[in-house]
Design an enzyme around this catalytic site. Structure first.
Site, mmCIF file in Angstrom:
data_model
loop_
_atom_site.group_PDB
_atom_site.id
_atom_site.type_symbol
_atom_site.label_atom_id
_atom_site.label_comp_id
_atom_site.label_asym_id
_atom_site.label_seq_id
_atom_site.Cartn_x
_atom_site.Cartn_y
_atom_site.Cartn_z
ATOM 1 N N ASP A 191 51.638 26.972 58.935
ATOM 2 C CA ASP A 191 52.747 26.380 60.095
ATOM 3 C C ASP A 191 53.624 27.454 60.088
ATOM 4 O O ASP A 191 54.661 26.838 58.798
ATOM 5 C CB ASP A 191 52.079 25.848 60.884
ATOM 6 C CG ASP A 191 52.339 25.495 62.073
ATOM 7 O OD1 ASP A 191 52.888 26.340 62.506
ATOM 8 O OD2 ASP A 191 53.324 24.401 62.737
ATOM 9 N N HIS A 205 53.828 36.313 60.108
ATOM 10 C CA HIS A 205 52.702 36.387 59.878
ATOM 11 C C HIS A 205 52.314 37.164 58.733
ATOM 12 O O HIS A 205 51.681 37.181 56.835
ATOM 13 C CB HIS A 205 51.591 36.538 61.077
ATOM 14 C CG HIS A 205 51.924 36.416 62.063
ATOM 15 N ND1 HIS A 205 51.636 34.760 62.096
ATOM 16 C CD2 HIS A 205 51.985 36.368 63.220
ATOM 17 C CE1 HIS A 205 51.675 33.634 63.275
ATOM 18 N NE2 HIS A 205 51.900 34.811 63.876
ATOM 19 N N LEU A 262 37.172 29.918 42.302
ATOM 20 C CA LEU A 262 37.682 29.942 43.379
ATOM 21 C C LEU A 262 37.117 30.474 44.087
ATOM 22 O O LEU A 262 37.046 31.390 44.648
ATOM 23 C CB LEU A 262 39.375 29.938 43.389
ATOM 24 C CG LEU A 262 40.369 29.923 44.224
ATOM 25 C CD1 LEU A 262 39.752 27.860 44.343
ATOM 26 C CD2 LEU A 262 41.732 29.902 44.614
#
Ligand code: FPP
Length: 245
Positions: free
Chosen positions: A18, A35, A129
């Site tokens: 956020d 973004h 991962l």
């Protein structure tokens, strides 16, 4: 799978990324600029997780509620996802990252859905991962879709109702094959969960930071992991019992 060598390193980290909009606003730029800057933070976190031996990383990139944002922001985010998929997948693949998208993917336009599927297929056998990106995702949606699957199994006569316990139910939820969430991180100053991984959060440690997502880097991740390492996780037991174990 790289096993986590140090018991204080979380096996599974989930992040609500956020603060992109505020980061851009502070620079008098459109929200989409924030973004876009957030991509660098994603790269930093992936690199940090690979270095530390974190097994799974789940990022909240687009919630079911984010469709309510202004049309130009939603469309800039979709473009960003397409560009990110085109540009980043090669490197993720060469670093041994398995990429998975969770959420209701059918809501996205065909080309984006296709890119997601291709990226998932291509990286499916990687195990350094496990990176999951939640898109058009909501924690309540996940629980409801799992409940539906359970109901279908019962209605077909494949499952007695009594067989539905927490472990059985868990198998229908997203990410059930991964270790449970250990550490939940939210950047950007708000202290809420916002419908992310509700089922999986049951025993996660919560970590909130005022750092805006585009400024989050490997040092910030280290701070979160250090904070996690100082927590005593009791899972319902007493502190003495945990110390003895
Ligand atoms: C929340 O910040 C962020 C989002 C809704 C989008 C997250 C997307 C990225 C970080 C882009 C890169 C991700 C991938 C996986 C390629 P906000 O806009 O709500 O910030 P604000 O609270 O300051 O307005």
């Amino acid at each position: 799978m790289t096993t986590t060598e140090h018991k204080h390193v979380p096996r599974h980290i989930g992040i609500v990324m956020d603060g992109n909009g505020r980061w851009a606003k502070a620079r008098h730029r459109p929200r989409s600029f924030g973004h876009n800057a957030g991509r660098k933070a994603v790269r930093e976190v992936v690199e940090g997780c690979l270095r530390q031996g974190v097994e799974s990383l789940t990022l909240f990139a687009f919630s079911s509620e984010n469709w309510l944002r202004p049309e130009d922001e939603v469309s800039a985010l979709m473009d960003l996802f397409v560009r990110a998929l085109d540009k980043e997948v090669d490197e993720l693949h060469s670093n041994g990252v398995r990429l998975r998208f969770i959420g209701e993917l059918d809501a996205f336009e065909e080309p984006l859905q296709k890119r997601m599927l291709v990226a998932m297929k291509r990286t499916a056998s990687n195990d350094k991962l496990h990176m999951n990106i939640a898109v058009n995702y909501g924690g309540r949606w996940d629980i409801v879709q799992a409940a539906r699957k359970a109901a279908i199994a019962v209605a077909r006569g494949d499952l007695p109702v009594e067989a539905i316990d927490e472990a059985a139910f868990n198998r229908w939820t997203c990410l059930s094959e991964l270790p449970p969430l250990d550490l939940f991180i939210r950047t950007g100053g708000d202290r809420r969960v916002s419908n992310f991984l509700l089922w999986q959060l049951a025993y996660a440690e919560l970590y909130f930071t005022d750092t805006l997502w585009p400024d989050f880097n490997q040092v910030s991740l280290q701070h979160a992991i250090d904070d996690f390492a100082r927590r005593e996780r009791r899972f319902g037991r007493t502190g003495d019992q945990v110390a003895q174990a």
